[in-house]
Design a protein around this motif. Structure first.
Motif, PDB file in Angstrom:
ATOM      1  N   GLU A  45       0.799  -1.217   0.000  1.00 30.29           N
ATOM      2  CA  GLU A  45       0.000   0.000   0.000  1.00 30.29           C
ATOM      3  C   GLU A  45       0.838   1.276   0.000  1.00 30.29           C
ATOM      4  O   GLU A  45       0.506   2.263   0.651  1.00 30.29           O
ATOM      5  N   TYR A  88       2.065   4.707  -1.732  1.00 24.82           N
ATOM      6  CA  TYR A  88       1.324   5.637  -2.591  1.00 24.82           C
ATOM      7  C   TYR A  88       2.003   5.618  -3.962  1.00 24.82           C
ATOM      8  O   TYR A  88       3.160   6.038  -4.084  1.00 24.82           O
ATOM      9  N   ALA A 126       6.278   1.341  -8.314  1.00 22.45           N
ATOM     10  CA  ALA A 126       6.119   0.382  -9.408  1.00 22.45           C
ATOM     11  C   ALA A 126       7.467  -0.104  -9.945  1.00 22.45           C
ATOM     12  O   ALA A 126       7.532  -1.127 -10.611  1.00 22.45           O
ATOM     13  N   ASN A 127       8.531   0.646  -9.668  1.00 25.19           N
ATOM     14  CA  ASN A 127       9.850   0.224 -10.137  1.00 25.19           C
ATOM     15  C   ASN A 127      10.615  -0.598  -9.107  1.00 25.19           C
ATOM     16  O   ASN A 127      11.789  -0.890  -9.316  1.00 25.19           O
ATOM     17  N   PRO A 171      -7.832   0.355  -3.508  1.00 22.02           N
ATOM     18  CA  PRO A 171      -8.139  -0.586  -2.431  1.00 22.02           C
ATOM     19  C   PRO A 171      -8.336   0.115  -1.089  1.00 22.02           C
ATOM     20  O   PRO A 171      -7.704   1.137  -0.814  1.00 22.02           O
ATOM     21  N   GLN A 224      -5.402   1.061   0.968  1.00 21.48           N
ATOM     22  CA  GLN A 224      -4.652   2.272   0.645  1.00 21.48           C
ATOM     23  C   GLN A 224      -5.095   3.427   1.558  1.00 21.48           C
ATOM     24  O   GLN A 224      -4.274   4.174   2.080  1.00 21.48           O
ATOM     25  N   ALA A 244      -2.800   5.152   4.781  1.00 22.71           N
ATOM     26  CA  ALA A 244      -2.633   6.589   5.017  1.00 22.71           C
ATOM     27  C   ALA A 244      -3.113   6.965   6.422  1.00 22.71           C
ATOM     28  O   ALA A 244      -2.414   7.658   7.165  1.00 22.71           O
ATOM     29  N   GLN A 300      -6.494  15.095   4.863  1.00 21.13           N
ATOM     30  CA  GLN A 300      -5.137  14.931   4.317  1.00 21.13           C
ATOM     31  C   GLN A 300      -5.031  13.668   3.460  1.00 21.13           C
ATOM     32  O   GLN A 300      -4.347  13.660   2.430  1.00 21.13           O
ATOM     33  N   TYR A 332      -3.788  14.331  -0.270  1.00 23.77           N
ATOM     34  CA  TYR A 332      -2.443  13.965  -0.712  1.00 23.77           C
ATOM     35  C   TYR A 332      -2.339  12.570  -1.298  1.00 23.77           C
ATOM     36  O   TYR A 332      -1.409  12.275  -2.028  1.00 23.77           O
ATOM     37  N   VAL A 333      -3.279  11.688  -0.953  1.00 21.89           N
ATOM     38  CA  VAL A 333      -3.148  10.303  -1.410  1.00 21.89           C
ATOM     39  C   VAL A 333      -4.249   9.916  -2.409  1.00 21.89           C
ATOM     40  O   VAL A 333      -3.964   9.598  -3.561  1.00 21.89           O
ATOM     41  N   PRO A 354      -5.010  12.583  -5.750  1.00 20.41           N
ATOM     42  CA  PRO A 354      -3.961  12.544  -6.779  1.00 20.41           C
ATOM     43  C   PRO A 354      -3.880  11.193  -7.494  1.00 20.41           C
ATOM     44  O   PRO A 354      -3.584  11.124  -8.687  1.00 20.41           O
ATOM     45  N   TYR A 355      -4.186  10.143  -6.756  1.00 19.71           N
ATOM     46  CA  TYR A 355      -4.173   8.788  -7.325  1.00 19.71           C
ATOM     47  C   TYR A 355      -5.370   8.638  -8.272  1.00 19.71           C
ATOM     48  O   TYR A 355      -5.229   8.233  -9.438  1.00 19.71           O
ATOM     49  N   ARG A 383      -5.278  10.384 -11.743  1.00 20.55           N
ATOM     50  CA  ARG A 383      -4.486   9.697 -12.767  1.00 20.55           C
ATOM     51  C   ARG A 383      -5.235   8.521 -13.382  1.00 20.55           C
ATOM     52  O   ARG A 383      -5.039   8.183 -14.538  1.00 20.55           O
ATOM     53  N   ILE A 408       2.802   8.278 -13.695  1.00 19.04           N
ATOM     54  CA  ILE A 408       3.526   7.647 -12.604  1.00 19.04           C
ATOM     55  C   ILE A 408       4.569   6.707 -13.198  1.00 19.04           C
ATOM     56  O   ILE A 408       4.220   5.741 -13.861  1.00 19.04           O
ATOM     57  N   PRO A 409       5.863   6.999 -12.963  1.00 13.69           N
ATOM     58  CA  PRO A 409       6.903   6.156 -13.556  1.00 13.69           C
ATOM     59  C   PRO A 409       6.701   4.691 -13.190  1.00 13.69           C
ATOM     60  O   PRO A 409       6.388   4.362 -12.058  1.00 13.69           O
ATOM     61  N   GLY A 410       6.858   3.837 -14.187  1.00 17.90           N
ATOM     62  CA  GLY A 410       6.777   2.404 -13.927  1.00 17.90           C
ATOM     63  C   GLY A 410       5.369   1.869 -14.006  1.00 17.90           C
ATOM     64  O   GLY A 410       5.164   0.668 -14.047  1.00 17.90           O
ATOM     65  N   MET A 411       4.385   2.759 -14.017  1.00 19.09           N
ATOM     66  CA  MET A 411       3.021   2.266 -14.134  1.00 19.09           C
ATOM     67  C   MET A 411       2.584   2.361 -15.571  1.00 19.09           C
ATOM     68  O   MET A 411       2.727   3.402 -16.194  1.00 19.09           O
TER      69      MET A 411
END
Ligand SMILES: Nc1ncnc2c1ncn2[C@@H]1O[C@H](COP(=O)(O)OP(=O)(O)OP(=O)(O)O)[C@@H](O)[C@H]1O
Ligand SMILES: [Mg+2]
Lengths: 241, 240
Positions: free
Chosen positions: A87, A89, A135-136, B131, B134, B138, B147, B151-152, B155-156, B159, B232-235
């Motif tokens: 979990e 972020y 993710a990396n 989920p 998540q 937080a 918050q 912040y979590v 923004p998630y 995307r 998001i890098p890697g996603m």
């Protein structure tokens, strides 16, 4: 440090926790095991007030969790929690994951929070991953970042909910090593896990839950050798194979 | 040889050029206002459908099923021709005669209400894909509810939601053409009107198509840029 007294909880008509009693002393590590659906995760969530319970009392570091006057946000800063699926972020780097709560809750400066985060990343063995996104990272690395994120609030207690059961075998050890290190370093811990090697090594007490009750408890190895109930024996046979 | 005489000048000759420009402007404002309604109403519908409350879920669910399962054109006729006939005849006539730009505002509301049902579904899908652990992760670090969302979760969710939002906006934009059936002189309506004066429908519909394509491309490029900015890098980007 944690006193759980006669706690019962229902989801509608369904009773998830049945008269649970348990005490965790400062510096102790307690391992919780039991079959799926036995209420292990629910118990952890009651301890840090993520789930309400209808009956009984839980006292954490002298504060009653169910007392309406208790500031749960404050209480949670004292209790770190690590989840099965990490979990983290996903839109933040490892470092940002770790510094978020110290900056927003403790009002630390970015600089101060980042310095501390780097120390924690060193402690869990992956300082070079500070600027990577989750993710990396491998599962084991993600879980170690998640542990560092919890530690960043400098909690008095750490709770782990099956921290290694989503990991490939070769990554389990790197996470368990960090946990053993924490435990021997004096952290008060409640760990839901079926890693009996870990339990043997560091647990002061092992409790076995079934259908919402604690049906067996033991200190260290005795638990494995002569379980009192056939239910426990059955279960242990399966996980110790 | 075709006997058709091309005359592209109908596109800018007085007064057709002005009609065309006004049509384009109407398309842009009408679909933007409609999308604004769609996002506001859709956010409500989407949240209603995930709240742990049977009544809000019933309201949200009925809305989506009702709107999504009837043709948009029928809804347009319903709002413009159907609804006012419930009124006494005198006031019905008064409305058609005196409310300024009635077709335009009916178009905005109808398109907004229609698109909201689709946007609401996207928002619901985005929210339930995060989920519960998540949120709990937080909260467990001591973040407050505000918050955690600030912040979590948001923004998630943004995307996750942006790619389908782009698609919904473009659909809304193209659906705005149907408002010509209740008399809105947007791009399609204007090209049809110019054709009826000049018999140069080929030029006017070609021009209208180009307008739609150019605006669509601009929106796609803009959103691709936004997506790259917040990627998001890697996603791996989720498919449309
Ligand atoms: N929000 C909820 N509403 C209703 N029932 C729930 C809810 N959360 C959990 N339960 C039920 O409560 C019981 C205990 O769940 P819990 O997650 O605590 O079990 P667990 O011991 O952690 O199991 P696992 O090993 O699968 O994680 C299960 O039967 C589950 O279906
Ligand atoms: Mg569980």
């Amino acid at each position: 440090m944690i006193q759980i007294k006669n706690v019962s909880k229902w989801y509608g008509d369904f009773q998830v926790l049945r008269d649970v009693n348990e005490e965790v002393k400062q510096g102790q590590t307690v391992v919780v095991c039991g079959p799926s659906g036995s209420g292990k995760s629910t118990l952890l969530r009651c301890i840090n007030g993520l789930e309400p319970f209808q009956h009984g009392e839980i006292i954490v570091d002298g504060v009653s969790v169910s007392d309406p006057a208790t500031n749960l946000y404050r209480l949670r800063t004292e209790i770190g929690m690590v989840f099965q699926r990490f979990e983290l972020y996903p839109h933040m780097t490892a470092l940002q994951n770790i510094t978020l709560a110290p900056m927003k809750v403790r009002k630390k400066s970015r600089r101060e929070a980042a310095d501390h985060a780097m120390k924690l990343l060193e402690r869990v063995g992956i300082p070079e991953k500070a600027h990577e996104h989750p993710a990396n990272l491998s599962g084991g690395q993600q879980q170690r970042v998640a542990i560092a994120r919890s530690l960043a609030m400098e909690p008095k207690i750490m709770m782990f909910d099956e921290p290694t059961s989503a990991l490939d075998p070769e990554m389990i050890k790197e996470v368990l090593d960090v946990m053993v290190d924490l435990s021997t370093g004096g952290m008060t811990m409640i760990v839901v896990t079926h890693e009996m090697g870990f339990a043997r090594e560091v647990a002061e007490e092992i409790i076995f839950m079934d259908e919402g009750s604690i049906i067996e408890r033991g200190t260290d190895i005795s638990f494995f050798q002569n379980p009192k109930s056939p239910r426990t024996k059955d279960f242990l046979d399966k996980i110790l194979m | 040889m075709l006997s058709y005489d091309f005359d592209w000048s109908v596109l800018w000759k007085h007064p057709y050029g002005r009609w065309m420009l006004e049509g384009i402007w109407t398309t842009i404002t009408l679909s933007s206002l409609a999308f604004l309604i769609a996002v506001t109403l859709g956010l409500m519908v989407g949240v209603f459908r995930v709240l742990p409350n049977r009544i809000t879920r019933l309201i949200g669910g009925s809305y989506v099923e009702l709107i999504r399962n009837t043709p948009y054109l029928v809804q347009l006729f319903f709002w413009y021709f159907g609804l006012p006939s419930l009124l006494p005849q005198a006031s019905e006539k008064w409305i058609y005669d005196h409310v300024p730009s009635l077709p335009y505002w009916t178009g905005v509301v109808c398109l907004g209400v229609y698109t909201a049902s689709r946007v609401g579904e996207q928002i619901r899908a985005g929210m339930i894909s995060i989920p519960t652990d998540q949120y709990q992760a937080a909260f467990s670090t001591g973040l407050t509810t505000y918050q955690t969302y600030r912040y979590v979760i948001i923004p998630y969710a943004i995307r996750i939601i942006i790619p389908p939002f782009t698609t919904e906006f473009l659909t809304c934009f193209k659906n705005s053409a149907l408002t010509m059936t209740i008399g809105v002189l947007e791009t399609t309506g204007a090209s049809y009107l110019i054709d009826s004066y000049t018999w140069h429908g080929l030029e006017t519909t070609t021009a209208a198509s180009v307008v739609y394509i150019v605006i669509t491309l601009c929106v796609v490029l803009l959103m691709a840029w936004v997506e790259r900015r917040i990627h998001i890098p890697g996603m791996i980007a989720r498919g449309r």
